[in-house]
Design a protein around this motif. Structure first.
Motif, mmCIF file in Angstrom:
data_model
loop_
_atom_site.group_PDB
_atom_site.id
_atom_site.type_symbol
_atom_site.label_atom_id
_atom_site.label_comp_id
_atom_site.label_asym_id
_atom_site.label_seq_id
_atom_site.Cartn_x
_atom_site.Cartn_y
_atom_site.Cartn_z
ATOM 1 N N LYS A 131 -19.461 16.115 16.923
ATOM 2 C CA LYS A 131 -18.569 15.579 18.218
ATOM 3 C C LYS A 131 -17.892 14.602 18.022
ATOM 4 C CE LYS A 131 -21.267 17.857 21.460
ATOM 5 N NZ LYS A 131 -21.577 18.359 22.678
ATOM 6 N N VAL A 132 -18.344 13.391 17.159
ATOM 7 C CA VAL A 132 -17.837 11.968 16.918
ATOM 8 C C VAL A 132 -16.809 12.241 15.916
ATOM 9 C CG1 VAL A 132 -18.266 9.663 16.044
ATOM 10 C CG2 VAL A 132 -19.838 10.956 17.673
ATOM 11 N N ILE A 133 -17.036 13.099 14.870
ATOM 12 C CA ILE A 133 -16.033 13.491 13.715
ATOM 13 C C ILE A 133 -14.838 14.339 14.252
ATOM 14 C CG2 ILE A 133 -15.587 14.219 11.493
ATOM 15 C CD1 ILE A 133 -18.529 13.358 10.842
ATOM 16 N N GLY A 134 -15.270 15.351 14.870
ATOM 17 C CA GLY A 134 -14.224 16.535 15.268
ATOM 18 C C GLY A 134 -13.747 17.229 14.333
ATOM 19 N N LYS A 135 -12.762 17.995 14.769
ATOM 20 C CA LYS A 135 -12.124 18.947 13.563
ATOM 21 C C LYS A 135 -11.417 18.199 12.892
ATOM 22 C CE LYS A 135 -12.276 23.379 16.268
ATOM 23 N NZ LYS A 135 -11.373 24.494 16.820
ATOM 24 N N LYS A 136 -11.304 18.403 11.408
ATOM 25 C CA LYS A 136 -10.715 17.808 10.371
ATOM 26 C C LYS A 136 -10.705 16.089 10.780
ATOM 27 C CE LYS A 136 -7.612 21.761 9.583
ATOM 28 N NZ LYS A 136 -6.286 22.093 9.497
ATOM 29 N N GLY A 137 -11.613 15.791 11.309
ATOM 30 C CA GLY A 137 -12.015 14.079 11.312
ATOM 31 C C GLY A 137 -10.894 13.561 12.458
ATOM 32 N N ARG A 138 -10.266 14.584 13.517
ATOM 33 C CA ARG A 138 -9.196 14.019 14.280
ATOM 34 C C ARG A 138 -10.075 13.068 15.474
ATOM 35 N NH1 ARG A 138 -6.623 19.803 15.025
ATOM 36 N NH2 ARG A 138 -5.095 19.358 13.125
ATOM 37 N N VAL A 139 -11.156 13.273 15.908
ATOM 38 C CA VAL A 139 -11.596 12.464 16.753
ATOM 39 C C VAL A 139 -12.249 11.161 16.138
ATOM 40 C CG1 VAL A 139 -13.720 12.012 18.329
ATOM 41 C CG2 VAL A 139 -12.503 14.344 18.299
ATOM 42 N N ALA A 140 -12.700 11.026 14.871
ATOM 43 C CA ALA A 140 -12.977 9.858 14.230
ATOM 44 C C ALA A 140 -11.778 9.079 14.113
ATOM 45 C CB ALA A 140 -13.692 10.128 12.906
ATOM 46 N N LYS A 141 -10.673 9.694 13.624
ATOM 47 C CA LYS A 141 -9.416 9.070 13.375
ATOM 48 C C LYS A 141 -8.959 8.449 14.790
ATOM 49 C CE LYS A 141 -4.770 9.385 11.527
ATOM 50 N NZ LYS A 141 -3.865 10.294 10.758
ATOM 51 N N ALA A 142 -8.909 9.016 15.667
ATOM 52 C CA ALA A 142 -8.431 8.405 17.115
ATOM 53 C C ALA A 142 -9.489 7.286 17.184
ATOM 54 C CB ALA A 142 -8.450 9.624 18.363
#
Length: 77
Positions: free
Chosen positions: A43-54
């Motif tokens: 959940k923190v990383i998200g698909k393709k790292g999108r959440v982590a990047k945000a």
């Protein structure tokens, strides 16, 4: 900044009580390590790292105003 990171991450995980942030400061940089429960990592990383990047984008922008050192946010597994 620790509380700011917690305020961003706690609402997206299933186990907010297990979220913690550790800060390590060097001469030219500050590293924040984010710890979440293993089942919340996705959940923190998200698909393709999108959440982590945000999350990193918001943290870096906020830190740029208050800190005069390079900021790093690591998501510990």
């Amino acid at each position: 900044m620790d509380e700011f990171i917690l305020a961003i991450v706690k609402p997206i995980v299933d186990h907010p009580e297990d979220v913690r942030v550790e800060r390590e400061e060097g001469d030219a940089e500050i590293t924040y390590r984010l710890f979440v429960r293993q089942e919340d990592i996705g959940k923190v990383i998200g698909k393709k790292g999108r959440v982590a990047k945000a999350i990193r984008t918001v943290v870096y922008a906020a830190a740029g105003v208050h800190e005069h050192k390079k900021i790093h946010l690591q998501i510990a597994d």
